[in-house]
Design an enzyme around this catalytic site. Structure first.
Site, PDB file in Angstrom:
ATOM      1  N   HIS A   1      -8.433 -27.580  81.703  1.00 22.81           N
ATOM      2  CA  HIS A   1      -9.771 -27.654  82.260  1.00 22.81           C
ATOM      3  C   HIS A   1     -10.677 -28.371  81.270  1.00 22.81           C
ATOM      4  O   HIS A   1     -10.471 -28.335  80.057  1.00 22.81           O
ATOM      5  CB  HIS A   1     -10.325 -26.259  82.571  1.00 22.81           C
ATOM      6  CG  HIS A   1     -10.072 -25.242  81.503  1.00 22.81           C
ATOM      7  ND1 HIS A   1      -8.921 -24.483  81.458  1.00 22.81           N
ATOM      8  CD2 HIS A   1     -10.803 -24.864  80.435  1.00 22.81           C
ATOM      9  CE1 HIS A   1      -8.961 -23.683  80.406  1.00 22.81           C
ATOM     10  NE2 HIS A   1     -10.081 -23.896  79.771  1.00 22.81           N
TER      11      HIS A   1
ATOM     12  N   ASP B   1      -6.440 -27.300  90.456  1.00 16.94           N
ATOM     13  CA  ASP B   1      -7.408 -28.405  90.398  1.00 16.94           C
ATOM     14  C   ASP B   1      -8.519 -28.244  91.427  1.00 16.94           C
ATOM     15  O   ASP B   1      -9.057 -29.229  91.937  1.00 16.94           O
ATOM     16  CB  ASP B   1      -6.705 -29.759  90.593  1.00 16.94           C
ATOM     17  CG  ASP B   1      -5.575 -29.982  89.614  1.00 16.94           C
ATOM     18  OD1 ASP B   1      -5.810 -29.823  88.406  1.00 16.94           O
ATOM     19  OD2 ASP B   1      -4.453 -30.302  90.050  1.00 16.94           O
TER      20      ASP B   1
END
EC number: 6.3.4.4
Length: 710
Positions: A211, A181
């Protein structure tokens, strides 16, 4: 139980809060301070060894048991809770008076002493104060004054910076430098736009990565396995054979987005002979309740099948049915055996699946539940794969991905390997081995999975980190986090929506309290030792330890939650100790995303070292080195395993912010001088990690990047 800078209680009289937190499902999660005589205050996370030998006391003395699984996006925690009535939702944190009363409830609690539970509190407890008293006299490290000289950074164009690196190499890898992340997508997109970069590939891991990407029209796409370059015309995208794929989910969740948007992907997406994640792998994930049975995506079970050379690959679906049937029968023995051991029927499994979906989040897909219901399970799977994969005209083209990537490089084209997860989440890193994913997601793992000849082709790694608000999800140690990794799960906070709206909502006041009161000697070099004081922050909903307040506020204010799950990530300080090892293995280039967040901070904290402290005086032997109380672990020292990191506390260097000179793209003109505070932050990171900061992110758009002269 290891505990650290967290705590807080909701006021009983707060409007709307009592009702929001009235569930009793977590009543056993926060025993009184007096009942935690064996706990380890101020440590970052649960120590699994401690969990197996210590028992918590039930606040109400009630002994009816039920199990609640708390899952973070990367791992799962199962906590056994004692309660009078099983229910979902948050428990109103008890007041300090309630804690004191609970100390007299030992007789009833003793009857339930087999419960595994977390002893986290929202407010600052006495144990935390005692540990701070032990650490507050730590002599300031000389390194807190480094670097002595602040480097000046200037902005350059992408052609003068990133593109020069791309043009000098054959294989470009974009890899996470922390725990996932980090914002890798923006760098992937920047590299993919280079005209010589024709191939973008995902070469390992699976559906547990994710994503978000946008096309030129601003349309949003959420991908798991599909490479980010899929939206760029003229680019070829590959999913390599070391990836694991649930082809049904891939079609239903990812390809359907392209079909709905009218994007023709048949000439730009190609799939290799991937390992297949079946419904029984996902059910094993649900039923196993192991520490790494993460997101119900079947990652650990399918990698187990892969290593055992059982299971099936994509080619099996397109060939002889008899071979497919036999392999499915053989691999399914693990699932059927687990049902037998646990004495579970198909109906029991279906019930558990529906319980997982009962809050409206579809964690277990319908076809997985249908598999659990099916009497002839192998026949069900063969029909499923015939209909959804082999005979599906929308299924992408297949090819030998390894051959195609090698051929592209030999033609002089550039290959971009898009890394999932990160260095520290790699199963090949022993330091966090118990709380990692199931693939080798280091840069070395990417290159190995691509099978591109590292002696023949020049490769480079672009590492990506994030600051302020470096984050990790899932269980495990992370000394620089504001709260333990499973803090939100332990409070049954599954999404940010589970928090009352006004909870720790004033980010400005919370960050000010952190840097003003949490580090009371920050302006006195002789006294500031980098240890954060366990001060409290109060708002209309109650009193909170500053670590909890920052964790909640950071997740809410910075949007640090899963794109789909909305599960909050645990934020903290930029960690130079961990980053130094990443740089030494796959450095030196580093891009730091989201640095425009610093526009809203009075100061920015950077962890430059750890101090080991166990209140019980216990030592830990890691790789032959014995860690004892007071030991300092500096950036560049060997990073110990989690058994030691559970008891490590960050030593934080503070750097003045740059509020008066914001860098956010919406507020800054290109090529204007960068503020001194930002330059000091970058100088500090480079000094302690030996990296080269290539670029920084300063906004949400794909081109909101400031490239730095090297």
């Amino acid at each position: 139980m290891p505990v650290r800078r967290y705590g807080g209680r909701y006021n009983n009289s707060s409007s709307g809060v009592s009702n929001a937190l009235s569930s009793s499902s977590t009543a056993g999660l926060r025993p009184s301070p007096s009942s935690r005589e064996n706990s380890t205050p101020l440590s970052t996370h649960h120590d699994p060894a401690f969990l197996s030998t210590n028992h918590a006391k039930n606040e109400g003395g009630l002994c009816q048991k039920h199990h609640v699984r708390f899952r973070e996006p990367s791992v799962e925690v199962e906590v056994e809770i004692m309660d009078d009535e099983p229910s979902r939702g948050l428990q109103k944190p008890p007041s300090r008076a309630r804690h004191a009363a609970d100390a007299n409830n030992n007789s009833a609690s003793a009857q339930c002493n087999t419960t595994r539970t977390s002893d986290y509190t929202f407010y600052t407890n006495e144990d935390q104060k005692k540990v701070y008293e032990a650490l507050r006299s730590l002599r300031p490290l000389p390194e807190l004054q480094e670097p002595r000289r602040v480097k000046e950074y200037s902005e350059v164009s992408i052609k003068e910076s990133l593109y020069r690196i791309v043009e000098a190499h054959d294989v470009i890898m974009v890899a996470g430098a922390f725990f996932g992340d980090e914002g890798k997508g923006k760098t992937v997109d920047a590299v993919a736009h280079h005209p010589l970069c024709t191939c973008i590939a995902r070469v390992n891991s699976g559906e547990n990565a994710g994503h978000t990407v946008y096309d030129k029209a601003g349309r949003k796409f959420v991908f798991n396995l599909a490479p980010s370059g899929l939206l760029l015309p003229g680019k070829r995208n590959y999913i390599g054979p070391e990836c694991v794929m649930d082809p049904v989910s891939f079609m239903e969740k990812e390809i359907i987005q392209l079909i709905s948007a009218g994007i023709d992907y048949h000439d730009r997406l190609f799939i290799g002979n991937v390992c297949i994640v079946t419904p029984y792998h996902k059910l094993l994930d649900l039923l196993g309740s192991a520490a790494n049975s993460s997101t119900l995506k079947g990652m650990a079970p399918v990698h187990g099948s892969k290593v055992m050379k059982r299971g099936i690959r994509l080619d099996h679906i397109f060939n002889d049915d008899e071979t497919l049937r036999k392999r499915l029968e053989k691999d399914m023995e693990t699932y059927l055996g687990l049902l037998k051991v646990k004495n579970l029927s198909d109906a029991d499994v279906v019930r558990l699946c529906r319980e997982e979906n009962s809050d409206g989040v579809l964690r277990v897909p319908d076809y997985v539940i249908a598999f659990a219901q099916a009497k002839e399970k192998v026949k069900f799977l063969m029909n499923l794969y015939h209909d959804r994969v082999r005979n599906n005209p929308d299924f992408p083209a297949r090819c030998d991905v390894i051959y195609e990537l090698r051929a592209a490089v030999l033609r002089g084209e550039k290959v971009l390997l898009e890394g999932p997860q990160s260095y520290w989440l790699s199963n090949a890193r022993t330091k966090f081995w118990e709380s990692t994913t199931s693939a080798d997601t280091t840069a070395a793992g990417l290159l190995a999975a691509s099978q591109l000849n590292f002696q023949q082709f020049k490769s480079v790694v672009l590492n990506v980190h994030k600051a302020p608000g470096s984050s990790r999800v899932g269980i495990g140690a992370c000394p620089s986090s504001f709260v333990p990794q499973d803090f939100f799960s332990a409070q049954n906070i599954k999404t940010l929506h589970d928090l009352p709206p006004a909870t720790c909502a004033n980010f400005e006041a919370i960050q000010r309290t952190l840097f003003r009161d949490g580090f009371p000697y920050s302006n006195d070099k002789a006294k500031h030792n980098g240890i954060m004081a366990p001060v409290e922050y109060s708002d209309e909903t109650g009193d909170y330890n500053i670590g909890v307040a920052m964790a909640i506020a950071s997740a809410q204010h910075h949007g640090e939650c899963g794109a789909v799950t909305k599960k909050p990530r645990v934020c903290g300080f930029f960690d130079c100790v961990l980053q130094h090892e990443v740089n030494s293995i796959q450095g030196p280039y580093l891009t730091i995303s989201a640095l425009d967040r610093g526009d809203e901070y009075d100061k920015v904290g950077v962890t430059i070292a750890y101090v080991y402290y166990n209140p019980e005086g216990k030592q830990v032997n890691v790789n032959g080195h014995v860690y004892k109380n007071g030991d300092i672990i500096r950036a560049g020292d060997p990073v110990p395993s989690e058994s030691a990191l559970y008891h490590c506390h960050p030593i934080v260097k503070l750097i003045d912010g740059w509020r008066d000179n914001p860098i956010a793209a919406a507020k800054r003109r290109r090529n204007t001088p960068l503020p001194r505070g930002l330059c000091e932050l970058l100088s500090t990171i480079e000094y302690f990690t030996n990296c080269k900061v290539l670029s920084i992110g300063n906004g949400p758009n794909g081109d909101d990047i400031i490239y730095l002269r090297q």
